[in-house]
Write an enzyme that holds these catalytic residues in place. Sequence first.
Site: not given
Ligand code: T46
Length: 132
Positions: A49
């Site tokens: 993303h």
């Molecule tokens: C990024 C990379 C390096 C939250 O509720 N609060 C938060 O602060 C974050 C970061 C995530 N979430 C929830 C949203 C999703 O349901 O946690 C779940 C997993 O998030 P996501 O799929 O976006 O995680 P990654 O590892 O793909 O990405 C993350 C960050 O979201 C993103 O900003 O740059 O780590």
Amino acid sequence: MNYQLINLKVFGDTRGSLISIEGRNNIPFDIKRVYYIYDTTPGIARGKHAHTDLEQIIVCVNGSCKFLLDDGIRKEIVELSRPDLGLYIGKNMWREMFDFSHGCVLMVLANKHYDENEYIRDYDKFLKEIIT
Ligand code: T46
């Protein structure tokens, strides 16, 4: 490419090492949010993303992993494997994290609270947004 590697000063002595990160001191923004990623599933990538309105510093505090960074024109791969190296990622950069080592822990410092509305999770949409 809207990313940068930042060397963090290590305070080391016979007891071990300490690194301090202060908003607007050794990183370019005030810190509003901290999260960490650990227990990653082998062989599975994360991220995929971009953010329209977020700046982050990522530190691999244990183990290693790779980041694919893509500004829509160029793609570069950065490996994080040292706790004294911060990866700054600015706005409108597509990122994918992969090749997590066993025990990898990523600590992420962000300049904004979590807001799903500023994520672009569709690659074609990302390409369209950066062109306009
Ligand atoms: C990024 C990379 C390096 C939250 O509720 N609060 C938060 O602060 C974050 C970061 C995530 N979430 C929830 C949203 C999703 O349901 O946690 C779940 C997993 O998030 P996501 O799929 O976006 O995680 P990654 O590892 O793909 O990405 C993350 C960050 O979201 C993103 O900003 O740059 O780590």
